[in-house]
Design an enzyme around this catalytic site. Structure first.
Site, mmCIF file in Angstrom:
data_model
loop_
_atom_site.group_PDB
_atom_site.id
_atom_site.type_symbol
_atom_site.label_atom_id
_atom_site.label_comp_id
_atom_site.label_asym_id
_atom_site.label_seq_id
_atom_site.Cartn_x
_atom_site.Cartn_y
_atom_site.Cartn_z
ATOM 1 N N ALA A 269 12.944 -23.892 -4.246
ATOM 2 C CA ALA A 269 12.761 -24.801 -5.323
ATOM 3 C C ALA A 269 13.884 -25.713 -6.128
ATOM 4 O O ALA A 269 14.960 -25.337 -5.612
ATOM 5 C CB ALA A 269 11.820 -24.302 -6.350
ATOM 6 N N HIS A 270 13.556 -26.364 -6.759
ATOM 7 C CA HIS A 270 14.548 -27.350 -7.620
ATOM 8 C C HIS A 270 15.620 -26.503 -8.252
ATOM 9 O O HIS A 270 15.176 -25.671 -8.947
ATOM 10 C CB HIS A 270 14.105 -28.536 -8.292
ATOM 11 C CG HIS A 270 13.266 -28.082 -9.352
ATOM 12 N ND1 HIS A 270 12.157 -29.217 -10.172
ATOM 13 C CD2 HIS A 270 12.765 -26.966 -9.895
ATOM 14 C CE1 HIS A 270 11.680 -28.373 -10.941
ATOM 15 N NE2 HIS A 270 11.884 -27.188 -10.937
ATOM 16 N N ASN A 271 16.922 -26.953 -8.084
ATOM 17 C CA ASN A 271 17.821 -26.511 -9.067
ATOM 18 C C ASN A 271 18.130 -25.083 -8.639
ATOM 19 O O ASN A 271 18.838 -24.360 -9.254
ATOM 20 C CB ASN A 271 17.757 -26.713 -10.499
ATOM 21 C CG ASN A 271 17.802 -27.969 -10.895
ATOM 22 O OD1 ASN A 271 16.700 -28.900 -10.751
ATOM 23 N ND2 ASN A 271 19.032 -28.424 -11.207
#
Length: 342
Positions: free
Chosen positions: A244-246
């Site tokens: 997922a993001h980051n």
């Protein structure tokens, strides 16, 4: 087929010690223990295949150090890691059959005029689309129907297989391999509920894949909400993994099929995430940790330990609990008998 190897040449190739066998004996193929014949090279990398080894007709077998079992007619080479040594032999025998890199841009590829690429030093296949401002390093190969977004940077000697998608501004280091269908830089799953509606939060960051990363087929890695989602140097990600993001994955991790890492979590170096394991968001998993299959991580974990179960706990504790649970039906029967006797 590549040139055959003598026993002495094979020992040099795999940096092994000849336990027995004729130095000038010649071997021209590789095979598994159960299928090998006299001219074949094989290996014993796991003790569960010991019986196959005893029955094998292989001409030479690479074995662990200190091992000398088997038929006297079978040559043996002792190595530190038989599986890795066998891999070196496989590379030797498949080299002549391996695909030969041929530079050039196929006339049915679509490459924006602003792309920084040397057609004499890369290969771009039919159906590929490379958008404005992208850069492709020397020795890289872009497979059929790959889509490379605007301002994407791809390093040297990368191989993007068919149907890979890389969205805008993402960065790939050198020698990165993307298996078919991998998606790099899709939007992170970010929404805020306002007045009863799910409002999308713009995802303006990028994904960075460092040198020697490999991403499996149909794996998805989301771009950061802002900043970077990072996959560290040498990390290998299996098929059907979601990152997922980051997220920040450390160096030389293994993430096995159907595992997932939620937003803003971090793993240290040399972490193993086994099949279907999941890490919740905003957590840290330390260096050299190992998550067993279907492990569920709900709190940050120290490095250097093995974990199992959901929620994650020390693997030995989880295994003892599972062993106890298997006894539960019988224990319940005994309780019912005791209750009747009262």
């Amino acid at each position: 087929m590549a040139v055959a190897l003598t026993l002495s040449e094979l020992a040099r190739l795999v940096d092994g010690d000849i336990v027995r066998g004729e130095l000038s004996a010649v071997y021209d193929n590789i095979a598994s223990l159960d299928e090998a014949v006299r001219e074949d090279i094989s290996f014993l990398g796991n003790e569960k295949y010991y019986n196959q080894f005893l029955k094998s007709k292989a001409g030479v077998v690479m074995v662990p150090k200190g091992f000398a079992d088997g038929s006297e007619e079978m040559a043996l080479i002792a190595v530190e890691n038989p599986s890795y040594a066998f891999g070196l032999a496989v590379k030797h025998f498949t080299k002549a059959l391996s695909y030969c890199f041929q530079a050039g841009i196929h006339p049915k590829a679509v490459v924006d005029p602003s792309v920084k690429v040397d057609p004499a030093k890369v290969r771009i296949h039919a159906g590929a689309v490379v958008m404005a401002g992208a850069q492709i390093g020397e020795g890289s190969e872009i497979g059929p129907n790959v889509v490379i977004g605007e301002q994407v940077v791809i390093g040297r000697d990368c191989h993007l297989h068919a149907n890979v998608s890389i969205r805008e501004r993402c960065v790939l280091g050198d020698r990165v391999i993307l298996q078919p269908g991998a998606v790099i830089g899709s939007d992170g799953f970010g929404y805020e509920t306002v007045n009863g509606r799910h409002e999308k939060i713009e995802q303006i960051g990028i994904v960075v894949l460092e040198d020697d990363v490999e991403i499996g087929a149909n794996t998805t890695i989301d771009r950061a909400r802002f900043g970077r989602t990072v996959i560290g140097e040498g990390t290998k990600v299996d098929n059907l993994v979601q990152i997922a993001h980051n997220v920040h994955i450390g160096k030389h991790n293994f993430l096995v099929s159907q595992s997932g890492v939620a937003g803003s979590s971090k793993t240290g170096d040399y972490v193993i995430v086994a099949a279907q394991a999941g890490i919740a968001g905003h957590l840290t998993v330390g260096d050299h940790a190992m998550l067993a299959g279907r492990c569920g991580v709900a709190v940050s974990l120290d490095g250097g330990k093995k974990y199992g179960g959901t929620p994650a706990q020390p693997l030995m504790v989880h295994q003892r609990q599972q062993a106890a649970l298997r006894k539960l039906p019988e224990l319940l029967k005994r309780v019912k008998v005791l209750e009747k006797d009262q």
